[in-house]
Design a protein around this motif. Structure first.
Motif, PDB file in Angstrom:
ATOM      1  N   THR A 120      62.146  39.427  99.247  1.00  0.00           N
ATOM      2  CA  THR A 120      60.929  40.158  99.813  1.00  0.00           C
ATOM      3  C   THR A 120      59.688  39.646  99.573  1.00  0.00           C
ATOM      4  O   THR A 120      59.529  38.654  98.339  1.00  0.00           O
ATOM      5  CB  THR A 120      61.244  41.621  99.154  1.00  0.00           C
ATOM      6  OG1 THR A 120      60.085  42.325  99.348  1.00  0.00           O
ATOM      7  CG2 THR A 120      61.328  41.592  97.640  1.00  0.00           C
TER       8      THR A 120
ATOM      9  N   SER B  16      62.863  44.314 102.200  1.00  0.00           N
ATOM     10  CA  SER B  16      64.464  44.033 101.949  1.00  0.00           C
ATOM     11  C   SER B  16      65.285  45.157 101.940  1.00  0.00           C
ATOM     12  O   SER B  16      66.569  45.138 102.198  1.00  0.00           O
ATOM     13  CB  SER B  16      64.504  43.085 100.855  1.00  0.00           C
ATOM     14  OG  SER B  16      64.081  43.557  99.531  1.00  0.00           O
TER      15      SER B  16
ATOM     16  N   SER C  39      57.458  41.703  98.954  1.00  0.00           N
ATOM     17  CA  SER C  39      56.733  42.737  98.198  1.00  0.00           C
ATOM     18  C   SER C  39      56.217  42.500  96.932  1.00  0.00           C
ATOM     19  O   SER C  39      54.910  42.708  96.565  1.00  0.00           O
ATOM     20  CB  SER C  39      57.587  44.024  98.089  1.00  0.00           C
ATOM     21  OG  SER C  39      57.881  44.631  99.351  1.00  0.00           O
ATOM     22  N   LYS C  40      57.004  41.869  96.051  1.00  0.00           N
ATOM     23  CA  LYS C  40      56.732  42.084  94.665  1.00  0.00           C
ATOM     24  C   LYS C  40      55.956  40.773  94.130  1.00  0.00           C
ATOM     25  O   LYS C  40      54.748  40.989  93.642  1.00  0.00           O
ATOM     26  CB  LYS C  40      57.773  42.005  93.660  1.00  0.00           C
ATOM     27  CG  LYS C  40      58.985  43.199  93.890  1.00  0.00           C
ATOM     28  CD  LYS C  40      58.434  44.595  94.222  1.00  0.00           C
ATOM     29  CE  LYS C  40      59.521  45.798  94.202  1.00  0.00           C
ATOM     30  NZ  LYS C  40      60.822  45.636  94.281  1.00  0.00           N
TER      31      LYS C  40
END
Ligand SMILES: *Cc1c(COP(=O)(O)O)cnc(C)c1O
Length: 372
Positions: A227, A89, A229-230
């Protein structure tokens, strides 16, 4: 040899690079400093990604991530042309500044300088000022309240530099680095008071009670950014996305690098969306650890801020946060310390797995014993 530094734009020579959390090379360290998910991606995601490693590496990936865009549009019940995918992001945040904010130019009429403004709340994600500076935008910083809540709309109006016309306003929700969550209705109020483009950055939303996705239907000037990612354990692959009005998305699409999302990232994100229950179970595990660690630290006289994310912002007792940071590091536990006036009394601790948090608790007790 003579340095070629004079060949670089003056503006670039003056920039300060983003300072990412440390990615130490040593194994065995307990890494609680960059909000990564302690659990691996689902076995199906690993398998899909591995089977993507074949003859296709020779080819360019799908330039528009069309399959992934379709899947995300279904997930959020919007049109495909309301979705754009980024190389993380962060890529999308950078595109937003380049698309919506005029760089400062000496000839621009100063009373129109709202067109140059990137408005952010302080503290929030420390990448925003870096991106604004690179672009040559004007950074407009609005302080959050002491408890990291937003000022009420009537109080915002009293802040001298608050500018509802700012070309772009970033809102991190839940907030990083405090962890504070906000309600949808509170975010709606904020959106109502803004005339420029709004980016609601929901990097940690899967650990929170509420989100702002439904607001994209009411506000044509709103982009909601997420995102993989996390919450989806996919930092390594760099996949994020934004949802918003097709006209905003279309504009971002013109600015986007033509092959911005790599092929294995697209494959991994697709497989993730097909296995969501695996991740929802991880969210619950992390939330459980979050409340247990909050209680543990609270009992030891840490000030623990309420969190709706996968990290805690805490103020340690007796010694400065920098001291705690160093001593924890000596014990092989890395947390995040921000050396700036707003935050230098605090440590940010990523929530790990149950066994990681046990190790963290042991390290905390050791340091406490040392100093008391
Ligand atoms: C981590 C983070 C991001 C960036 O995520 P990527 O998709 O990995 O680029 C964006 N915003 C906030 C607030 C974050 O903490």
């Amino acid at each position: 040899m003579k340095s070629p530094i004079r060949l670089i734009r003056k503006h670039i020579n003056k920039l300060h690079a983003y300072v990412p959390g440390e990615q130490p090379k040593m194994r065995r360290l307990l890494k609680l400093n960059t909000n990564e998910n302690p659990y691996p991606p689902s076995p199906k995601v690993i398998k899909a990604t591995q089977s993507g490693v074949d003859d296709r590496l020779r080819l360019y990936p799908d330039p528009t991530s069309s399959e992934l865009r379709k899947a995300i549009s279904k997930l959020h019940k919007v049109q495909e042309n309301s979705v754009i995918i980024g190389n993380g992001s962060d890529d999308i945040l950078a595109m937003c500044i380049r698309t919506f904010v005029e760089p400062v130019h000496p000839q621009v009429n100063q009373d129109r300088n709202y067109k140059n403004k990137v408005q952010i709340f302080q503290p929030s994600y420390s990448l925003y000022p870096v991106l604004a500076e690179i672009h040559g935008a004007v950074l407009n910083e609005i302080p959050l309240l002491d408890n990291f809540d937003f000022p009420l709309p009537k109080d915002l109006k009293k802040i001298p530099n608050w500018d509802p016309r700012s070309a772009l306003t970033f809102i991190t929700t839940p907030n990083a680095p405090s962890g504070r969550g906000y309600s949808t209705s509170q975010l709606e109020q904020l959106c109502r008071s803004l005339k420029g483009v709004i980016v609601i950055d929901e990097a940690y939303v899967d650990f929170a009670d509420e989100n702002a996705m439904e607001l994209v239907r009411s506000f044509p000037n709103l982009l909601v950014c997420r995102t993989f990612s996390k919450s989806y354990s996919l930092c390594f692959q760099r996949v994020g996305y934004a949802v918003g009005h097709p006209d905003l998305i279309g504009a971002l699409d013109k600015v986007r690098d033509s092959y911005n999302v790599n092929g294995l990232g697209q494959i991994a994100a697709m497989a993730t969306l097909k296995d969501l229950p695996y991740y929802q179970n991880n969210f619950e595990l992390i939330k459980t650890q979050r409340s247990q660690t909050s209680e543990f630290l609270n009992n030891l006289d840490f000030k623990v801020l309420p969190s709706q994310t996968n990290f805690l912002l805490v103020r340690p007792p007796l010694k400065p946060a920098s001291f705690w940071f160093e001593e924890l590091r000596n014990l092989g536990v890395i947390v995040r310390y921000f050396n700036n006036p707003n935050l230098n009394e605090y440590l940010r601790v990523t929530i790990g797995s149950e066994s990681e948090m046990k190790r963290f608790h042991r390290a905390i007790k050791k340091v406490l014993k040392m100093i008391s």
